[in-house]
Design an enzyme around this catalytic site. Structure first.
Site, PDB file in Angstrom:
ATOM      1  CE  LYS A 112      -3.865   1.874   2.738  1.00 41.85           C
ATOM      2  NZ  LYS A 112      -4.622   1.694   4.003  1.00 41.85           N
ATOM      3  CG  HIS A 114      -3.029   5.189   0.410  1.00 42.92           C
ATOM      4  ND1 HIS A 114      -3.027   4.230  -0.583  1.00 42.92           N
ATOM      5  CD2 HIS A 114      -4.178   4.998   1.126  1.00 42.92           C
ATOM      6  CE1 HIS A 114      -4.139   3.502  -0.483  1.00 42.92           C
ATOM      7  NE2 HIS A 114      -4.843   3.947   0.548  1.00 42.92           N
TER       8      HIS A 114
END
Length: 232
Positions: A112, A114
């Site tokens: 991921k 963010h």
């Protein structure tokens, strides 16, 4: 501490109860199924079919009882994506219910970019880590989890699985004289805790009062073990 291979009357009964639960839940099925190794297996175990709250709760109870009976000493649990994620979460809850409140973590297949970022979610990986998964076919998923845990500076201590198929692993398309579980124990030096084994399935089928169908299933599973099986 009890040897992880040692069985007692309680763990024997736990294994048989688990096999019955898996059969009644439709998770353990009989017929003809092609395995990843290309073998035609007379049975198939699909933990993804523990698909409601009651089944997951009882499954977690089986895991927790087997883990506690094994005497393994660990500091947290880890669930490899994807099937291991709900397993680690529910087993952590059940262990806490038994007085062992431990942190848990899991990984994403894709990083991921963010928020918290990365591939790991949950508690920081540290100390001795117990991996929770459904089965081990080739040991590939186990090696991936081990690499993640080591990269985080923690120690991959053991693996808990629902069913040990007790059959030869394959390497480069060829059968070898050990199972994935034996490889993890002997070559990687890790503990392995299993709720049930193929031997328990055979015992369940032999003792079942299900008539000719169960007798036929027993004969086919036994023949499969004679051909592809390994010892403990």
């Amino acid at each position: 501490m009890m040897d992880k291979n040692e069985k007692t009357a309680d763990t024997d009964q736990l294994a048989l109860d688990f096999v019955q639960f898996a059969v009644e839940s439709g998770v353990l099925r009989f017929g003809e199924f092609k395995t990843k190794a290309g073998r035609m297996s007379p049975y198939f175990f699909n933990a993804g079919l523990f698909d409601d709250g009651a089944k997951m709760g009882r499954l977690a109870e089986f895991y927790a009882k087997a883990i506690l009976a094994s005497g393994m000493e660990f500091d947290m649990v880890f669930g490899p994506a994807y099937k291991g994620i709900p397993l680690a979460a529910t087993v952590a809850v059940e262990l806490a219910r038994h007085g062992r409140n431990l942190p848990f973590a899991y990984n994403r297949k894709e990083a991921k970019d963010h928020g918290e970022g990365g591939t790991l979610v949950g508690a920081p990986l540290k100390g001795r880590v117990l991996i929770i998964d459904d089965v081990m076919s080739a040991g590939t998923a186990a090696r991936e989890s081990i690499a993640l845990i080591q990269a985080a500076g923690a120690t991959p201590y053991g693996i808990a699985i629902a069913l040990d198929r007790q059959e030869k692993a394959t390497e480069n398309g060829r059968d070898v004289d050990h199972s994935a579980v034996q490889y993890v124990r002997r070559e990687l030096g890790m503990q392995v805790c299993t709720i049930a084994k193929l031997a328990d399935l055979l015992q369940y089928l032999a003792a079942s009062g299900g008539g000719e169908d169960m007798k036929a299933h027993h004969e086919r599973v036994l023949a499969y073990r004679v051909r592809y099986g390994v010892g403990d």
